[in-house]
Design a protein around this motif. Structure first.
Motif, mmCIF file in Angstrom:
data_model
loop_
_atom_site.group_PDB
_atom_site.id
_atom_site.type_symbol
_atom_site.label_atom_id
_atom_site.label_comp_id
_atom_site.label_asym_id
_atom_site.label_seq_id
_atom_site.Cartn_x
_atom_site.Cartn_y
_atom_site.Cartn_z
ATOM 1 N N LEU A 138 -13.827 14.406 0.442
ATOM 2 C CA LEU A 138 -14.051 12.989 0.155
ATOM 3 C C LEU A 138 -13.126 12.130 1.003
ATOM 4 O O LEU A 138 -11.911 12.298 0.995
ATOM 5 N N LYS A 139 -13.715 11.227 1.764
ATOM 6 C CA LYS A 139 -12.941 10.255 2.528
ATOM 7 C C LYS A 139 -13.296 8.870 2.003
ATOM 8 O O LYS A 139 -14.444 8.447 2.056
ATOM 9 N N THR A 140 -12.303 8.191 1.480
ATOM 10 C CA THR A 140 -12.545 6.894 0.850
ATOM 11 C C THR A 140 -13.097 5.879 1.852
ATOM 12 O O THR A 140 -12.626 5.786 2.981
ATOM 13 N N ILE A 141 -14.093 5.137 1.430
ATOM 14 C CA ILE A 141 -14.634 4.052 2.245
ATOM 15 C C ILE A 141 -14.094 2.737 1.694
ATOM 16 O O ILE A 141 -14.363 2.381 0.559
ATOM 17 N N ALA A 142 -13.318 2.031 2.490
ATOM 18 C CA ALA A 142 -12.762 0.743 2.065
ATOM 19 C C ALA A 142 -12.592 -0.139 3.293
ATOM 20 O O ALA A 142 -12.471 0.357 4.414
ATOM 21 N N ASP A 143 -12.570 -1.435 3.069
ATOM 22 C CA ASP A 143 -12.358 -2.354 4.180
ATOM 23 C C ASP A 143 -10.919 -2.292 4.677
ATOM 24 O O ASP A 143 -10.664 -2.268 5.880
ATOM 25 N N VAL A 144 -9.985 -2.257 3.738
ATOM 26 C CA VAL A 144 -8.557 -2.273 4.078
ATOM 27 C C VAL A 144 -7.888 -1.033 3.505
ATOM 28 O O VAL A 144 -8.072 -0.702 2.333
ATOM 29 N N GLY A 145 -7.123 -0.343 4.338
ATOM 30 C CA GLY A 145 -6.354 0.807 3.882
ATOM 31 C C GLY A 145 -4.875 0.488 3.915
ATOM 32 O O GLY A 145 -4.346 0.066 4.955
ATOM 33 N N LEU A 146 -4.196 0.650 2.786
ATOM 34 C CA LEU A 146 -2.756 0.386 2.712
ATOM 35 C C LEU A 146 -1.979 1.617 3.171
ATOM 36 O O LEU A 146 -2.152 2.704 2.634
ATOM 37 N N VAL A 147 -1.132 1.421 4.154
ATOM 38 C CA VAL A 147 -0.341 2.510 4.723
ATOM 39 C C VAL A 147 1.126 2.207 4.507
ATOM 40 O O VAL A 147 1.575 1.087 4.770
ATOM 41 N N GLY A 148 1.882 3.172 4.033
ATOM 42 C CA GLY A 148 3.311 2.938 3.827
ATOM 43 C C GLY A 148 3.997 4.112 3.193
ATOM 44 O O GLY A 148 3.357 5.014 2.639
ATOM 45 N N TYR A 149 5.304 4.107 3.279
ATOM 46 C CA TYR A 149 6.102 5.149 2.659
ATOM 47 C C TYR A 149 6.042 5.022 1.138
ATOM 48 O O TYR A 149 5.706 3.957 0.610
ATOM 49 N N PRO A 150 6.364 6.106 0.426
ATOM 50 C CA PRO A 150 6.454 5.995 -1.041
ATOM 51 C C PRO A 150 7.421 4.883 -1.441
ATOM 52 O O PRO A 150 8.456 4.681 -0.805
ATOM 53 N N ASN A 151 7.060 4.147 -2.475
ATOM 54 C CA ASN A 151 7.881 3.048 -3.012
ATOM 55 C C ASN A 151 7.937 1.824 -2.104
ATOM 56 O O ASN A 151 8.801 0.958 -2.287
ATOM 57 N N ALA A 152 7.029 1.744 -1.135
ATOM 58 C CA ALA A 152 7.005 0.546 -0.289
ATOM 59 C C ALA A 152 6.374 -0.632 -1.019
ATOM 60 O O ALA A 152 6.572 -1.780 -0.621
ATOM 61 N N GLY A 153 5.614 -0.350 -2.084
ATOM 62 C CA GLY A 153 5.002 -1.418 -2.867
ATOM 63 C C GLY A 153 3.490 -1.481 -2.760
ATOM 64 O O GLY A 153 2.890 -2.504 -3.101
ATOM 65 N N LYS A 154 2.853 -0.389 -2.310
ATOM 66 C CA LYS A 154 1.396 -0.395 -2.143
ATOM 67 C C LYS A 154 0.677 -0.591 -3.478
ATOM 68 O O LYS A 154 -0.262 -1.378 -3.582
ATOM 69 N N SER A 155 1.104 0.135 -4.494
ATOM 70 C CA SER A 155 0.463 -0.005 -5.804
ATOM 71 C C SER A 155 0.714 -1.380 -6.392
ATOM 72 O O SER A 155 -0.164 -1.967 -7.032
ATOM 73 N N SER A 156 1.919 -1.905 -6.179
ATOM 74 C CA SER A 156 2.223 -3.250 -6.683
ATOM 75 C C SER A 156 1.359 -4.296 -6.002
ATOM 76 O O SER A 156 0.862 -5.228 -6.649
ATOM 77 N N LEU A 157 1.163 -4.146 -4.678
ATOM 78 C CA LEU A 157 0.318 -5.096 -3.957
ATOM 79 C C LEU A 157 -1.126 -4.995 -4.432
ATOM 80 O O LEU A 157 -1.808 -6.011 -4.587
ATOM 81 N N THR A 158 -1.583 -3.781 -4.692
ATOM 82 C CA THR A 158 -2.945 -3.597 -5.209
ATOM 83 C C THR A 158 -3.088 -4.266 -6.567
ATOM 84 O O THR A 158 -4.108 -4.903 -6.863
ATOM 85 N N ASN A 159 -2.070 -4.147 -7.402
ATOM 86 C CA ASN A 159 -2.096 -4.811 -8.713
ATOM 87 C C ASN A 159 -2.171 -6.331 -8.570
ATOM 88 O O ASN A 159 -2.830 -7.016 -9.360
ATOM 89 N N CYS A 160 -1.479 -6.860 -7.553
ATOM 90 C CA CYS A 160 -1.417 -8.314 -7.378
ATOM 91 C C CYS A 160 -2.714 -8.891 -6.822
ATOM 92 O O CYS A 160 -3.117 -9.994 -7.189
ATOM 93 N N LEU A 161 -3.390 -8.146 -5.931
ATOM 94 C CA LEU A 161 -4.543 -8.695 -5.230
ATOM 95 C C LEU A 161 -5.885 -8.266 -5.808
ATOM 96 O O LEU A 161 -6.905 -8.891 -5.526
#
Length: 265
Positions: free
Chosen positions: A82-105
């Protein structure tokens, strides 16, 4: 005597999510990809039925003994990826805030916690623009570490999901949490993407400097700009909401540009 036959047996259908790639288990050859809603693909055809003795019955041959053998159905072993299909892919180290940004937007609610690898699976959320009647999809992808291209950490579990994204948003912990250097993080992220597939670096890329509410982030961003002079940063803070509206709008603009280019003749 009952005129039984099996050629009208029901098809075996396996429902898979969009983004599934079917690989031959032995050769790793890509057999097919599911990229459209309600797309149907036949992997294996059933065998051809033989003719039983009843087929040869006639007025002069009331109890025929003839028959013809059938042919076996197709066989194969496949691996489903399975390869996720999405317009934007968040890339970053652990604890960079990807999940927090997803929660915000978005309305997606991936788990957030102050330790690495909180997110273990790709989470796709929808970014809504109600005033424009538009929306884009954004994937919160598991954190990347140095050596991910060699399958360390979550490795390929992470990298395979960003291959189908239109746009990559690299999120940097500009505060340098846990003694990390944001400059090294950015450099290593680009190296891992290149090692996995040079094509990833050809994708449109945006960079967001997160945690700008922390004092160390200001000095680190100055060093960052000196080192990477051509990189344009969006300064944000998932804690205070700084810069999120501007980033959200820029994501919409860039995704729409990519969509227009994709359909252009």
């Amino acid at each position: 005597g009952r005129d039984c036959f099996g050629h009208a047996g029901a098809d075996l259908e396996v429902h898979m999510p969009l983004g599934t790639v079917v690989l031959d288990a032995e050769t790793e050859r890509v057999v097919t990809e599911l990229t459209q809603h309600q797309q149907r693909v036949v992997l294996l055809y059933g065998g051809k039925g033989g003719k039983g003795n009843l087929h040869f019955k006639s007025a002069t041959n009331r109890t025929p003994l003839q028959n013809t053998p059938g042919l076996p159905g197709g066989e194969g072993q496949y691996r489903l990826v399975l390869k996720t299909i999405a317009d934007v892919g968040l890339v970053g180290y652990p604890n960079a805030g990807k999940s927090s940004l997803t929660n915000c937007l978005t309305e997606a609610r991936p788990k957030t916690a102050p330790y690495p690898f909180t997110t273990l699976h790709a989470n796709v959320g929808i970014v809504d623009y109600p005033d424009r009647f538009e929306r884009i999809s954004m994937a919160d992808i598991p954190g990347l570490i140095e050596g991910a291209s060699e399958n360390r950490g979550l490795g390929h579990e992470f990298l395979r999901h960003i291959e189908r994204c239109r746009l990559l948003l690299i999120l940097i912990d500009m505060a340098g949490t846990d003694g990390r250097d944001p400059l090294d993080d950015y450099k290593h992220l680009l190296e891992e993407l290149k090692k996995y597939s040079a094509e990833l670096l050809k994708k449109p890329t945006m960079v967001a400097a997160n945690k700008m509410d922390e004092p160390a982030a200001v000095d680190n961003l100055k060093r960052f700009k000196k080192k990477f002079k051509k990189v344009v940063f969006w300064k944000i803070s998932c804690m205070t909401g700084e810069g999120l509206d501007e980033l959200k709008e820029e994501l919409r603009v860039q995704v729409r540009l990519e969509q227009q280019q994709a359909v252009a003749p």
